[in-house]
Design a protein around this motif. Structure first.
Motif, PDB file in Angstrom:
ATOM      1  N   ILE A 312       0.836  -1.208   0.000  1.00 50.64           N
ATOM      2  CA  ILE A 312       0.000   0.000   0.000  1.00 50.64           C
ATOM      3  C   ILE A 312       0.868   1.254   0.000  1.00 50.64           C
ATOM      4  CG2 ILE A 312      -1.624   1.355   1.396  1.00 50.64           C
ATOM      5  CD1 ILE A 312      -2.907  -1.266   2.272  1.00 50.64           C
ATOM      6  N   GLU A 313       1.950   1.232   0.775  1.00 51.73           N
ATOM      7  CA  GLU A 313       2.856   2.393   0.806  1.00 51.73           C
ATOM      8  C   GLU A 313       3.397   2.693  -0.591  1.00 51.73           C
ATOM      9  OE1 GLU A 313       4.831   2.542   5.264  1.00 51.73           O
ATOM     10  OE2 GLU A 313       5.734   1.193   3.784  1.00 51.73           O
ATOM     11  N   LYS A 314       3.754   1.633  -1.318  1.00 51.91           N
ATOM     12  CA  LYS A 314       4.291   1.830  -2.664  1.00 51.91           C
ATOM     13  C   LYS A 314       3.209   2.289  -3.633  1.00 51.91           C
ATOM     14  CE  LYS A 314       7.161  -0.422  -6.137  1.00 51.91           C
ATOM     15  NZ  LYS A 314       8.000  -1.627  -6.463  1.00 51.91           N
ATOM     16  N   ALA A 315       2.013   1.707  -3.524  1.00 53.19           N
ATOM     17  CA  ALA A 315       0.927   2.037  -4.455  1.00 53.19           C
ATOM     18  C   ALA A 315       0.450   3.475  -4.282  1.00 53.19           C
ATOM     19  CB  ALA A 315      -0.233   1.070  -4.264  1.00 53.19           C
ATOM     20  N   LEU A 316       0.391   3.946  -3.036  1.00 50.15           N
ATOM     21  CA  LEU A 316      -0.140   5.281  -2.768  1.00 50.15           C
ATOM     22  C   LEU A 316       0.940   6.337  -2.572  1.00 50.15           C
ATOM     23  CD1 LEU A 316      -2.736   3.583  -2.343  1.00 50.15           C
ATOM     24  CD2 LEU A 316      -3.332   5.147  -0.495  1.00 50.15           C
ATOM     25  N   GLY A 317       2.195   5.895  -2.416  1.00 52.01           N
ATOM     26  CA  GLY A 317       3.269   6.854  -2.194  1.00 52.01           C
ATOM     27  C   GLY A 317       3.166   7.535  -0.845  1.00 52.01           C
ATOM     28  N   ILE A 318       2.819   6.766   0.201  1.00 51.23           N
ATOM     29  CA  ILE A 318       2.654   7.329   1.539  1.00 51.23           C
ATOM     30  C   ILE A 318       3.477   6.516   2.539  1.00 51.23           C
ATOM     31  CG2 ILE A 318       0.313   8.146   1.075  1.00 51.23           C
ATOM     32  CD1 ILE A 318      -0.667   5.700   2.706  1.00 51.23           C
ATOM     33  N   ASN A 319       3.517   6.976   3.783  1.00 54.68           N
ATOM     34  CA  ASN A 319       4.177   6.242   4.853  1.00 54.68           C
ATOM     35  C   ASN A 319       3.146   5.833   5.896  1.00 54.68           C
ATOM     36  OD1 ASN A 319       6.593   5.314   6.362  1.00 54.68           O
ATOM     37  ND2 ASN A 319       5.918   6.855   7.835  1.00 54.68           N
ATOM     38  N   ILE A 320       3.162   4.560   6.275  1.00 62.46           N
ATOM     39  CA  ILE A 320       2.256   4.047   7.305  1.00 62.46           C
ATOM     40  C   ILE A 320       3.053   3.849   8.595  1.00 62.46           C
ATOM     41  CG2 ILE A 320       0.791   2.103   7.979  1.00 62.46           C
ATOM     42  CD1 ILE A 320       0.237   1.656   4.968  1.00 62.46           C
ATOM     43  N   ASN A 321       2.580   4.423   9.682  1.00 61.83           N
ATOM     44  CA  ASN A 321       3.317   4.370  10.951  1.00 61.83           C
ATOM     45  C   ASN A 321       3.036   3.119  11.764  1.00 61.83           C
ATOM     46  OD1 ASN A 321       2.412   7.490  10.482  1.00 61.83           O
ATOM     47  ND2 ASN A 321       4.552   7.325  11.132  1.00 61.83           N
ATOM     48  N   GLU A 488      -3.520  13.025  -1.690  1.00 60.89           N
ATOM     49  CA  GLU A 488      -3.548  14.445  -1.327  1.00 60.89           C
ATOM     50  C   GLU A 488      -4.411  14.682  -0.085  1.00 60.89           C
ATOM     51  OE1 GLU A 488      -4.643  16.853  -4.658  1.00 60.89           O
ATOM     52  OE2 GLU A 488      -2.903  16.244  -5.871  1.00 60.89           O
ATOM     53  N   LYS A 489      -5.494  13.917   0.068  1.00 59.35           N
ATOM     54  CA  LYS A 489      -6.322  14.045   1.268  1.00 59.35           C
ATOM     55  C   LYS A 489      -5.535  13.628   2.515  1.00 59.35           C
ATOM     56  CE  LYS A 489     -11.030  13.540  -0.597  1.00 59.35           C
ATOM     57  NZ  LYS A 489     -11.684  14.644   0.144  1.00 59.35           N
ATOM     58  N   ILE A 490      -4.789  12.527   2.394  1.00 56.92           N
ATOM     59  CA  ILE A 490      -3.967  12.065   3.515  1.00 56.92           C
ATOM     60  C   ILE A 490      -2.920  13.117   3.867  1.00 56.92           C
ATOM     61  CG2 ILE A 490      -2.221  10.361   4.209  1.00 56.92           C
ATOM     62  CD1 ILE A 490      -3.843   8.282   2.588  1.00 56.92           C
ATOM     63  N   GLU A 491      -2.273  13.665   2.841  1.00 58.86           N
ATOM     64  CA  GLU A 491      -1.257  14.697   3.073  1.00 58.86           C
ATOM     65  C   GLU A 491      -1.870  15.941   3.701  1.00 58.86           C
ATOM     66  OE1 GLU A 491       0.473  15.278  -0.769  1.00 58.86           O
ATOM     67  OE2 GLU A 491       1.752  13.480  -0.650  1.00 58.86           O
ATOM     68  N   GLY A 496      -2.331  19.247   8.846  1.00 59.17           N
ATOM     69  CA  GLY A 496      -3.212  20.034   9.702  1.00 59.17           C
ATOM     70  C   GLY A 496      -4.402  20.639   8.998  1.00 59.17           C
ATOM     71  N   LYS A 497      -4.664  20.231   7.768  1.00 56.26           N
ATOM     72  CA  LYS A 497      -5.803  20.760   7.021  1.00 56.26           C
ATOM     73  C   LYS A 497      -6.932  19.727   7.001  1.00 56.26           C
ATOM     74  CE  LYS A 497      -2.708  23.338   3.944  1.00 56.26           C
ATOM     75  NZ  LYS A 497      -2.252  23.487   2.530  1.00 56.26           N
ATOM     76  N   SER A 498      -8.084  20.140   6.521  1.00 57.04           N
ATOM     77  CA  SER A 498      -9.210  19.231   6.403  1.00 57.04           C
ATOM     78  C   SER A 498      -9.103  18.449   5.103  1.00 57.04           C
ATOM     79  CB  SER A 498     -10.522  20.014   6.422  1.00 57.04           C
ATOM     80  OG  SER A 498     -11.604  19.182   6.056  1.00 57.04           O
ATOM     81  N   ALA A 499      -9.488  17.185   5.141  1.00 55.63           N
ATOM     82  CA  ALA A 499      -9.485  16.369   3.925  1.00 55.63           C
ATOM     83  C   ALA A 499     -10.472  16.930   2.913  1.00 55.63           C
ATOM     84  CB  ALA A 499      -9.833  14.927   4.268  1.00 55.63           C
ATOM     85  N   GLU A 500     -11.496  17.630   3.403  1.00 58.10           N
ATOM     86  CA  GLU A 500     -12.503  18.208   2.508  1.00 58.10           C
ATOM     87  C   GLU A 500     -11.944  19.345   1.662  1.00 58.10           C
ATOM     88  OE1 GLU A 500     -15.703  19.305   5.041  1.00 58.10           O
ATOM     89  OE2 GLU A 500     -16.483  17.260   5.230  1.00 58.10           O
ATOM     90  N   SER A 501     -10.739  19.819   2.020  1.00 67.83           N
ATOM     91  CA  SER A 501     -10.120  20.888   1.227  1.00 67.83           C
ATOM     92  C   SER A 501      -9.669  20.355  -0.133  1.00 67.83           C
ATOM     93  CB  SER A 501      -8.925  21.483   1.976  1.00 67.83           C
ATOM     94  OG  SER A 501      -7.908  20.506   2.177  1.00 67.83           O
ATOM     95  N   ILE A 502      -9.580  19.027  -0.250  1.00 63.01           N
ATOM     96  CA  ILE A 502      -9.232  18.398  -1.531  1.00 63.01           C
ATOM     97  C   ILE A 502     -10.522  17.884  -2.160  1.00 63.01           C
ATOM     98  CG2 ILE A 502      -7.862  16.635  -2.684  1.00 63.01           C
ATOM     99  CD1 ILE A 502      -6.224  18.765  -1.198  1.00 63.01           C
ATOM    100  N   GLN A 503     -10.904  18.452  -3.279  1.00 65.32           N
ATOM    101  CA  GLN A 503     -12.148  18.086  -3.943  1.00 65.32           C
ATOM    102  C   GLN A 503     -12.011  16.757  -4.675  1.00 65.32           C
ATOM    103  OE1 GLN A 503     -15.031  19.867  -3.541  1.00 65.32           O
ATOM    104  NE2 GLN A 503     -13.736  20.975  -2.069  1.00 65.32           N
ATOM    105  N   ASP A 504     -13.063  15.942  -4.624  1.00 65.82           N
ATOM    106  CA  ASP A 504     -13.077  14.654  -5.314  1.00 65.82           C
ATOM    107  C   ASP A 504     -14.344  14.571  -6.161  1.00 65.82           C
ATOM    108  OD1 ASP A 504     -12.880  12.092  -6.200  1.00 65.82           O
ATOM    109  OD2 ASP A 504     -12.984  11.129  -4.229  1.00 65.82           O
ATOM    110  N   PRO A 505     -14.265  14.982  -7.427  1.00 63.78           N
ATOM    111  CA  PRO A 505     -15.447  14.987  -8.302  1.00 63.78           C
ATOM    112  C   PRO A 505     -16.096  13.611  -8.456  1.00 63.78           C
ATOM    113  CG  PRO A 505     -13.606  16.162  -9.302  1.00 63.78           C
ATOM    114  CD  PRO A 505     -13.060  15.433  -8.125  1.00 63.78           C
TER     115      PRO A 505
END
Length: 583
Positions: A312-321, A488-491, A496-505
């Motif tokens: 999942i980390e590789k597919a999404l380009g994120i880090n899981i703690n 982008e929502k995860i980031e 410290g921002k809301s996930a809703e700040s990233i629009q998902d059409p």
């Protein structure tokens, strides 16, 4: 005479007050040992607990001039004795729960049960007096003694019958040859695969159970990506195995959900990933899996949650703690221990019966109270929905929220003992228990107002080669736009921002879910239907030729969702479901 009467009137307080002092000292010690209260609360709480007990002790032991004062002292002494006694019990169970969670890093939790048929009048151990109980020593030698000890403790006299396999044991229970069976729930997945016992978990009921621990071959190490969970944002992977019983067994990951938490902003984002997502497998060091090969995400669970995490980390380009792994038994036991959960079903999403478990009542529009097995079936259902897998991941998020709501409600006190017993063996994690306590301490200190948001990845249905199977099977080709948006929502939450700040059409577009292949006009099957031997729930497995394009509805034993004369069943079933499609 008056002196004796006065003595009798103050006798209850005099008897309870020494016990109250003992309870207060024990409670103060347990509060300190548990270490979840912030220092600014710890000292005042300990002082108040002890001082109240001492004051009431002194008042009860010495003369009080007024009758009203004496009555008040007696009432307060009795009430506080009960409260302190209950407090000691709750804190002891909580400390025990954290100890069990730590145990799961080097031990495996096993659930041993005594089961009877659902319609049986037997409901407790004492009801088994004079009955015949089946067991399978050949396959369950470690767990059986726990149940035998419990029966002996209750002085139950019974006839013992041993069987060669758990399948034979289950058959004997179904046929009425025995009244009850002793079994490790880890075998339920094997039993489930036998057609006659597909619904073994609901055809039978548990009248007694115990969790015991065995050494783990590969010890779970604490996460290498730890952060200060009270100050820094972090992401947790919740992976749900498609098995019952022991948590130590690697199996397909039926549920994959990322929970990103920012303790400073109070934002919590739940990101669900379809189990059939077609991704490049990434193997952690020392794990022998199909590195670099393409497969569906669910198969990575066969090589441990670490492989699922890396992929999942590789597919999404994120880090899981951190990671948390649960299974079917975890969810069922936890929900039952909470006394059930309440979920709200939106208009148009009612389900008459669950495809995953036809013996259970479905859900209706509005509020529904679900016990363990129904909560599991609701979280696994997708064939009933036009929106397919996307609705399933929404249901999983709904169940998670309902569990959190129940845990944080005052009603938890009524089932607290059962709850901590269930949660102690309900999951395994690489988050140290000290950090869990830090989170609780943070909640008590800051009391943040958590804001929950959700996100689901989307894709397009296809049939592709899967490395783990060595053949082609149904998969979901990732929609790269939804992957980008999820990242982008995860980031955003991490920053410290809301996930809703990233629009998902695509989120509001039902067609934006996993699209199913075209349907064959003659057969009603999808054009590229392929039997998946990986799926023990694949209904195609019961047919002689699962690949035959001439397969008729009458062969299946299932109601035809396309038949307009079929009592309106089509409103409950997705017209795009495929016979080989995994649950």
């Amino acid at each position: 005479m008056k002196k004796k009467r006065r003595l009798r009137k103050g006798l209850l307080a005099k008897l309870c007050s020494p016990l109250l002092v003992i309870f207060s000292l024990l409670l103060a010690f347990q509060i300190y040992k548990l270490n979840i209260l912030p220092v600014k609360y710890l000292i005042p709480v300990v002082l108040v607990v002890v001082l109240l007990a001492l004051i009431l002790f002194l008042l009860s032991m010495f003369k009080t001039g007024r009758r009203g004062v004496r009555i008040l002292v007696t009432i307060l002494t009795v009430i506080l004795t009960i409260v302190y006694g209950a407090g000691n019990y709750y804190i002891y169970k909580t400390d025990e729960m954290f100890a069990k969670i730590d145990d799961l890093t080097d031990k495996i939790a096993n659930t041993e049960t005594i089961r009877v048929m659902e319609g049986s009048p037997v409901s407790s151990l004492s009801d088994l007096n004079g009955k015949t109980i089946g067991l399978c020593t050949a396959q369950d030698a470690e767990g059986i003694p726990y149940m035998e000890k419990a029966l002996e403790k209750d002085n139950v006299q019974y006839t013992k019958q041993d069987f060669a396999s758990v399948i034979d044991l289950t058959a004997a229970l179904y046929n009425g040859e025995i009244d009850a069976m002793i079994i490790n729930d880890g075998f339920l997945g094997i039993i489930h695969d036998v057609e006659d016992f597909t619904f073994v978990t609901t055809s039978t009921k548990v009248i007694y159970s115990e969790v015991y621990y065995t050494p783990r071959p590969n010890v779970i190490q604490d996460s290498q990506d730890q952060v200060n969970v009270t100050k820094e944002p972090f992401t947790v992977l919740i992976s749900g195995n498609d098995t019952y019983g022991s948590l130590g067994e690697n199996s397909r990951s039926d549920v994959n959900m990322l929970v990103t938490v920012n303790p400073k902003s109070g934002e919590v984002l739940m990101t669900s990933i379809p189990r059939d997502y077609y991704v490049e497998v990434d193997c952690p060091e020392g794990v022998a899996c199909a590195q670099g090969e393409m497969d569906k995400l669910t198969h990575t669970g066969l090589h441990g949650i670490e492989t699922t995490e890396a992929t999942i980390e590789k597919a999404l380009g994120i880090n899981i703690n951190y990671t948390v792994r649960v299974n079917f038994s975890s969810l069922v036991n936890l929900v039952d221990a909470l006394g059930g959960i309440d979920v709200v079903v939106d208009k148009g999403l009612a389900v008459k019966t669950f495809y995953a478990n036809e013996t259970l009542e479905g859900v209706s529009e509005g509020k529904n109270h679900l016990e363990g097995e129904r909560a599991l079936a609701f979280a696994r259902e997708r064939h009933a929905y036009v929106d397919g897998d996307n609705q399933r991941v929404r249901n999983q998020q709904i169940v998670l929220r309902a569990i959190i709501d129940k845990i944080t409600s005052p009603s938890i006190l009524l089932n607290y003992g059962n709850f901590v017993d269930a949660i102690g063996g309900a999951f395994e994690t690489d988050m140290p228990s000290s950090q869990m306590k830090d989170l609780i301490r943070y909640q008590l200190t800051v009391n943040p107002h958590w804001k929950f948001e959700s996100c689901s990845l989307r894709g397009e249905g296809s049939t592709e080669y899967c490395a783990e199977l060595g053949t082609a099977a149904y998969v979901a080709i990732p929609d790269e736009e939804s992957v980008r948006i999820a990242r982008e929502k995860i980031e955003a939450v991490l920053n410290g921002k809301s996930a809703e700040s990233i629009q998902d059409p695509g989120a509001s577009d039902p067609a934006g879910t996993i699209e199913q292949p075209e349907q064959d006009e003659e057969t009603g099957l999808q054009d590229d239907t392929v039997y998946d031997p990986d799926d023990p729930y694949d209904s195609s497995a019961q047919y002689e030729d699962p690949y035959s394009p001439d397969l008729q509805e009458s062969d299946s034993g299932y109601t035809d969702p396309y038949d307009p004369n079929d009592a309106g069943e089509s409103q409950y079933y997705n017209p795009n479901w495929t016979l080989d499609d995994e649950q």
